[in-house]
Design an enzyme around this catalytic site. Structure first.
Site, short mmCIF file in Angstrom:
data_model
loop_
_atom_site.label_atom_id
_atom_site.label_comp_id
_atom_site.label_asym_id
_atom_site.label_seq_id
_atom_site.Cartn_x
_atom_site.Cartn_y
_atom_site.Cartn_z
CB THR A 138 37.85 52.59 46.52
OG1 THR A 138 38.37 51.59 45.65
CG2 THR A 138 38.74 52.68 47.75
CB SER A 144 41.75 45.21 49.56
OG SER A 144 42.92 45.85 49.17
N GLY A 177 38.59 58.17 40.40
CA GLY A 177 39.16 59.16 39.49
C GLY A 177 38.05 59.85 38.70
NE ARG A 333 72.26 49.76 38.21
CZ ARG A 333 72.77 51.00 38.33
NH1 ARG A 333 74.05 51.22 38.04
NH2 ARG A 333 71.98 51.99 38.67
CB THR A 422 47.90 50.95 45.10
OG1 THR A 422 49.22 51.00 45.61
CG2 THR A 422 46.89 50.96 46.23
CD GLU A 424 40.89 48.31 38.13
OE1 GLU A 424 40.88 49.49 37.74
OE2 GLU A 424 39.91 47.77 38.66
CG ASP A 426 47.72 45.60 47.96
OD1 ASP A 426 48.57 46.49 48.17
OD2 ASP A 426 47.89 44.40 48.26
C1 LIG Z 1 45.27 51.85 30.56
C2 LIG Z 1 45.88 51.58 31.85
C3 LIG Z 1 45.61 52.65 32.83
C4 LIG Z 1 44.14 52.80 33.08
C5 LIG Z 1 43.92 53.92 34.03
C6 LIG Z 1 43.58 53.39 35.38
C7 LIG Z 1 43.34 54.51 36.35
C8 LIG Z 1 43.16 53.99 37.74
C9 LIG Z 1 41.96 53.08 37.84
C10 LIG Z 1 41.86 52.49 39.18
C11 LIG Z 1 40.44 52.07 39.44
C12 LIG Z 1 40.29 51.27 40.67
O1 LIG Z 1 41.17 51.12 41.48
S1 LIG Z 1 38.75 50.57 40.79
C13 LIG Z 1 38.78 49.71 42.32
C14 LIG Z 1 39.71 48.50 42.25
N1 LIG Z 1 39.49 47.69 43.39
C15 LIG Z 1 39.91 46.43 43.47
O2 LIG Z 1 40.57 45.89 42.58
C16 LIG Z 1 39.45 45.66 44.71
C17 LIG Z 1 40.26 44.38 44.87
N2 LIG Z 1 39.46 43.42 45.60
C18 LIG Z 1 38.74 42.44 44.90
O3 LIG Z 1 38.78 42.33 43.67
C19 LIG Z 1 37.93 41.49 45.75
O4 LIG Z 1 37.64 42.09 47.01
C20 LIG Z 1 38.73 40.16 46.00
C21 LIG Z 1 38.84 39.40 44.68
C22 LIG Z 1 40.11 40.46 46.58
C23 LIG Z 1 37.96 39.32 47.02
O5 LIG Z 1 36.63 39.26 46.57
P1 LIG Z 1 35.60 38.37 47.36
O6 LIG Z 1 34.26 38.62 46.77
O7 LIG Z 1 35.80 38.55 48.81
O8 LIG Z 1 36.03 36.91 46.85
P2 LIG Z 1 36.81 35.78 47.61
O9 LIG Z 1 35.99 35.37 48.79
O10 LIG Z 1 38.23 36.16 47.79
O11 LIG Z 1 36.75 34.66 46.47
C24 LIG Z 1 35.49 34.02 46.21
C25 LIG Z 1 35.62 33.36 44.84
O12 LIG Z 1 35.48 34.38 43.83
C26 LIG Z 1 36.56 34.28 42.92
N3 LIG Z 1 36.80 35.60 42.37
C27 LIG Z 1 37.17 36.71 43.06
N4 LIG Z 1 37.28 37.76 42.22
C28 LIG Z 1 36.98 37.30 40.97
C29 LIG Z 1 36.92 37.92 39.68
N5 LIG Z 1 37.22 39.22 39.50
N6 LIG Z 1 36.55 37.15 38.64
C30 LIG Z 1 36.25 35.82 38.82
N7 LIG Z 1 36.30 35.17 40.01
C31 LIG Z 1 36.66 35.92 41.09
C32 LIG Z 1 37.71 33.77 43.76
O13 LIG Z 1 38.70 33.21 42.92
C33 LIG Z 1 36.99 32.73 44.61
O14 LIG Z 1 36.82 31.60 43.81
P3 LIG Z 1 36.85 30.13 44.56
O15 LIG Z 1 38.20 30.02 45.21
O16 LIG Z 1 35.72 30.19 45.55
O17 LIG Z 1 36.64 29.16 43.43
C1 LIG Z 2 45.78 56.72 42.01
C2 LIG Z 2 44.60 55.88 42.46
C3 LIG Z 2 43.46 55.85 41.69
C4 LIG Z 2 42.34 55.12 42.11
N1 LIG Z 2 41.19 55.15 41.35
C5 LIG Z 2 40.10 54.50 41.81
C6 LIG Z 2 38.86 54.57 41.09
O1 LIG Z 2 38.78 55.22 40.06
N2 LIG Z 2 37.79 53.92 41.58
C7 LIG Z 2 37.84 53.18 42.73
O2 LIG Z 2 36.83 52.62 43.12
N3 LIG Z 2 39.01 53.07 43.44
C8 LIG Z 2 40.12 53.71 43.01
N4 LIG Z 2 41.30 53.63 43.71
C9 LIG Z 2 41.33 52.87 44.97
C10 LIG Z 2 42.11 51.58 44.81
O3 LIG Z 2 41.41 50.68 44.01
C11 LIG Z 2 42.37 50.98 46.20
O4 LIG Z 2 43.21 51.87 46.91
C12 LIG Z 2 43.04 49.62 46.05
O5 LIG Z 2 42.08 48.68 45.62
C13 LIG Z 2 43.70 49.16 47.35
O6 LIG Z 2 42.75 49.05 48.36
P1 LIG Z 2 43.02 49.74 49.78
O7 LIG Z 2 43.37 51.15 49.56
O8 LIG Z 2 41.87 49.38 50.65
O9 LIG Z 2 44.31 48.98 50.32
P2 LIG Z 2 44.38 48.04 51.62
O10 LIG Z 2 43.72 46.75 51.34
O11 LIG Z 2 43.96 48.83 52.81
O12 LIG Z 2 45.97 47.79 51.64
C14 LIG Z 2 46.78 48.17 52.73
C15 LIG Z 2 47.74 47.02 53.01
O13 LIG Z 2 46.97 45.92 53.52
C16 LIG Z 2 47.35 44.73 52.84
N5 LIG Z 2 46.21 43.78 52.84
C17 LIG Z 2 44.92 44.08 52.64
N6 LIG Z 2 44.16 42.96 52.71
C18 LIG Z 2 45.01 41.93 52.95
C19 LIG Z 2 44.85 40.51 53.11
N7 LIG Z 2 43.66 39.91 53.04
N8 LIG Z 2 45.96 39.77 53.32
C20 LIG Z 2 47.18 40.36 53.38
N9 LIG Z 2 47.40 41.69 53.25
C21 LIG Z 2 46.33 42.45 53.03
C22 LIG Z 2 47.70 45.19 51.43
O14 LIG Z 2 48.55 44.25 50.79
C23 LIG Z 2 48.43 46.52 51.73
O15 LIG Z 2 49.79 46.23 52.01
C24 LIG Z 2 42.41 54.37 43.31
C25 LIG Z 2 43.58 54.37 44.08
C26 LIG Z 2 44.69 55.12 43.66
C27 LIG Z 2 45.93 55.14 44.50
#
Ligand SMILES: CCCCCCCCCCCC(=O)SCCNC(=O)CCNC(=O)[C@H](O)C(C)(C)COP(=O)(O)OP(=O)(O)OC[C@H]1O[C@@H](n2cnc3c(N)ncnc32)[C@H](O)[C@@H]1OP(=O)(O)O
Ligand SMILES: Cc1cc2nc3c(=O)[nH]c(=O)nc-3n(C[C@H](O)[C@H](O)[C@H](O)COP(=O)(O)OP(=O)(O)OC[C@H]3O[C@@H](n4cnc5c(N)ncnc54)[C@H](O)[C@@H]3O)c2cc1C
Length: 627
Positions: A138, A144, A177, A333, A422, A424, A426
């Site tokens: 991120t 996202s 993190g 509830r 949010t 992993e 949103d």
């Molecule tokens: C112990 C507990 C606590 C554990 C402790 C945890 C502590 C906190 C840890 C937090 C760590 C983080 O937040 S790490 C950062 C997390 N960040 C995120 O999760 C980002 C979320 N955004 C994404 O994953 C991506 O941007 C998408 C999937 C939203 C969009 O990706 P994109 O590349 O633009 O793909 P898109 O055009 O939408 O889709 C193209 C094609 O790929 C497919 N596709 C998309 N993603 C995937 C996927 N992952 N795997 C397979 N297929 C996929 C779609 O279905 C689509 O298929 P088709 O329709 O073409 O067939």
């Molecule tokens: C406590 C914490 C720990 C984290 N740890 C990590 C980490 O270790 N590593 C890491 O890489 N990241 C980490 N993150 C980041 C986290 O993965 C992102 O904040 C998360 O993926 C959401 O992305 P964003 O902040 O860009 O939200 P945004 O996408 O900016 O969301 C803002 C609003 O826009 C809306 N929105 C966005 N796109 C669309 C769309 N296409 N259509 C409709 N609505 C949309 C969302 O629903 C939301 O309401 C952490 C975040 C938090 C809060």
């Protein structure tokens, strides 16, 4: 009185074998043994004390977290704990810390996206904690939209290196993190540029800090992003900011399972879907579902025990007042949340199986179930975290005023948990992914590709075939409805997997019966909550709706005598619960009263500031009163 079980009368009402239910909740006799043993080990060790977190400053809090993480590691090494036992120990220490991301994301990313050679080089260092990693994806401007990330990784064939750079302010890595003050290495996600051409976002292992004196390396600017929601809570975690100024890394530090760059500067994409670069997120999403059942069950345990202790109104002829758990409104509830905790436990078990199955298939280059695995992990992560965050807040309200005290354990549990909606992914963005998967399935109805698995039911919605036209056009316009359809799809999976669980052999007197009651509560509560949709689509009649509501009330009465036993089955120690309201013996009031006096504000009878601010005020008032 200490030592007296104030909930004994409730425990005696139980109609099932609680010890057998503990095994069901844990997953197996072995899992129960490990959980029970490790939770007691942590609870009995003062080194893992956590009841003072809300009174520490950010720096004291963080230093204490580092101490605990080091102490936990020493305990793991000294006791030669297995990986399973070590994971359980970190779970019961119950403190967000850099280790979550080291073990929960950095290592899985190398395992999932690294080549054999890269795994052999980096995993031993990571497993021995000789390096500490974070997952730096991120950025300030993008989270996202992963494909919108701006950090660049430009291949330099002259030196066989990648140049990692943050070209804009918004390309600053933001949130990872463990990054802020601890991580020595990151998996940094950047746009790969080879020979002037872009090849999408890939992961790169980048060293951030010296292993000698922990100072940031040349070209690295790194720090913490500042205080987050709630005191204590997630402020034990150093979520960081990171900028690269043309940092050079060897070519072999690009994770190359999915794509490769040769020393001649040739880009190659393996014959695997590019989305495998997202594999770590899929892995963590399935762990987050299991974690939702843990967080929700903690809150429900606190609220259920306290609801049995708390008496309010209803005294007959001077007799005891009514236990609030006997009020139908309290039951309506609380008990759906109790049922949800069990439902999320079982869906978490199933999702773990699905993830293991898809991982095994990937090893054989079988990508057939990857889309379903993505949709299920994304959708169920969204569903369970939203329900759990809302459920923890509802449990706070179910405990009245005392639920708002830190000593109830609920405010901190909420503050630590809510970012799960949010991080992993949103939750809305993830539901849109499910909606896309469902619409793609609809577009294929009638073709030779029959829906299977969790979408098999869609063959029975032939009428959807007519709406295939203009799928893309309608998607954005109808995204609100499609997100609701995605939620319904995921709820169907949760209910169906709960039913499948009940078809298994479940030992223990009355255990299966109790789970059937909870499964029915979960399903009928959803029917009640969404009965407008069911009625408007003709799925049920008003008579069905009335019958369902009657049955729900009857089910609540069936749960009531078993409620305390059902939360005892979670087998949480008082240390892990961290709640006076939820303490096992129900001896709440003396503990609440005693805890109040421990607050630092009560260290002096006259508070700091009295003489400086209040006394002059009072004196002034006395003068005014004379006027
Ligand atoms: C112990 C507990 C606590 C554990 C402790 C945890 C502590 C906190 C840890 C937090 C760590 C983080 O937040 S790490 C950062 C997390 N960040 C995120 O999760 C980002 C979320 N955004 C994404 O994953 C991506 O941007 C998408 C999937 C939203 C969009 O990706 P994109 O590349 O633009 O793909 P898109 O055009 O939408 O889709 C193209 C094609 O790929 C497919 N596709 C998309 N993603 C995937 C996927 N992952 N795997 C397979 N297929 C996929 C779609 O279905 C689509 O298929 P088709 O329709 O073409 O067939
Ligand atoms: C406590 C914490 C720990 C984290 N740890 C990590 C980490 O270790 N590593 C890491 O890489 N990241 C980490 N993150 C980041 C986290 O993965 C992102 O904040 C998360 O993926 C959401 O992305 P964003 O902040 O860009 O939200 P945004 O996408 O900016 O969301 C803002 C609003 O826009 C809306 N929105 C966005 N796109 C669309 C769309 N296409 N259509 C409709 N609505 C949309 C969302 O629903 C939301 O309401 C952490 C975040 C938090 C809060």
């Amino acid at each position: 009185m200490e030592g007296v079980d104030h909930l004994a009368h409730e425990r005696n009402k139980s109609e099932f074998d609680v010890d057998a239910m503990k095994i069901v909740w844990a997953g197996s006799p072995h899992a129960f043994d490990v959980s029970d043993r490790i939770s007691k080990l942590v609870a009995s060790d003062p080194g893992f004390r956590k009841d003072n977190r809300s009174t520490l400053s950010r720096k004291e809090l963080f230093k204490n977290t580092l101490r605990k993480a080091a102490y936990a590691w020493k305990t793991i090494v000294d006791l030669r704990l297995s990986e399973e036992e070590a994971a359980k120990l970190r779970f019961y220490v119950d403190e967000p810390a850099f280790t979550d991301l080291h073990w929960g994301m950095f290592i899985p990313a190398i395992k999932g996206q690294g080549t054999e050679e890269q795994q052999q080089k980096w995993l031993p260092l990571a497993y021995k904690m000789q390096i500490i990693g974070c997952y730096a994806q991120t950025e300030l401007g993008h989270g996202s939209n992963v494909q919108g990330l701006e950090t660049t990784a430009t291949f330099d064939p002259q030196t066989d290196e990648f140049i990692i750079h943050s070209p804009t302010l918004t390309s600053s890595k933001w949130w990872p993190g463990g990054l802020g003050k601890v991580a020595t290495h990151a998996i940094a996600y950047a746009r790969l540029i080879v020979g002037g051409r872009e090849h999408g976002v890939n992961g790169f292992i980048v060293q951030l800090r010296s292993l000698e004196d922990h100072s940031p390396l040349l070209g690295i600017t790194v720090g913490d992003i500042g205080m987050k929601f709630g005191n204590g809570a997630y402020n034990t975690m150093d979520n960081g900011v990171l900028r690269f100024d043309h940092v050079r890394i060897p070519r072999n530090q690009m994770l190359m399972r999915v794509s490769q760059v040769t020393c001649e500067g040739k880009y190659k994409q393996s014959d695997v879907p590019r989305q495998l670069v997202y594999g770590t997120m899929v892995y963590v999403r399935q762990t987050i579902v299991a974690d939702a059942s843990c967080a929700l069950s903690r809150a429900v345990c606190i609220a259920t025990r306290y609801s049995a202790v708390r008496r309010q109104f209803g005294s007959q002829n001077g007799g005891p007042e009514t236990q609030v758990i006997d009020y139908k409104t309290q039951q309506s509830r609380l008990f759906p949340l109790l049922a949800s905790a069990y439902a999320f436990r079982f869906i978490g078990e199933w999702l773990k199986w699905l993830y293991a199955d898809v991982t095994q298939r990937l090893q054989a280059n079988d990508f057939s179930t990857l889309p379903e695995a993505h949709a299920c992990t994304a959708g169920l992560k969204s569903l369970t975290t939203t329900a759990t965050a809302d459920g923890i807040e509802e449990c706070r309200k179910l405990c009245g005023g005392h639920g708002y005290l830190c000593s109830s354990g609920l405010p901190e549990l909420f503050a630590v948990y809510v970012p799960a909606c949010t991080y992993e992914g949103d939750n809305t963005v993830l539901l849109l992914q499910v909606a896309r998967f469902l619409m793609k399935t609809v577009s294929q109805l009638g073709s030779s590709k029959k829906p299977v698995g969790t979408i098999a039911y869609m063959t029975r919605v032939e009428h959807l075939m007519q709406c295939r036209c203009g799928v893309q056009r309608g998607f954005a316009e109808l995204s609100v409805d499609l997100v609701e359809a995605a939620v319904a799809h995921c709820q169907l999976i949760v209910v169906s997997k709960f039913i499948e669980k009940l078809q298994q052999e479940i030992p223990g007197k009355g255990v299966k019966q109790q789970l059937e009651v909870l499964c029915n509560i979960y399903a009928l509560f959803l029917l009640h909550k969404h009965q407008g949709d069911f009625l408007s689509t003709g799925c049920i009649t008003p008579k069905h709706a009335a019958l369902a509501n009657d049955e729900l009330r009857s089910l609540y009465s069936q749960v009531r005598p078993n409620a305390i036993a059902l939360v005892d089955a979670f087998n949480y120690t008082d240390h892990y619960l961290g709640s006076i309201l939820g303490c096992y013996d129900g001896n709440v009031y003396p503990k609440l009263y005693e805890a109040a006096w421990k607050d630092p504000l009560n260290e002096s009878v006259v508070p700091d500031g009295y003489h400086q601010y209040i006394r002059p005020l009072l004196k002034q008032e006395i003068r005014t009163a004379r006027l």
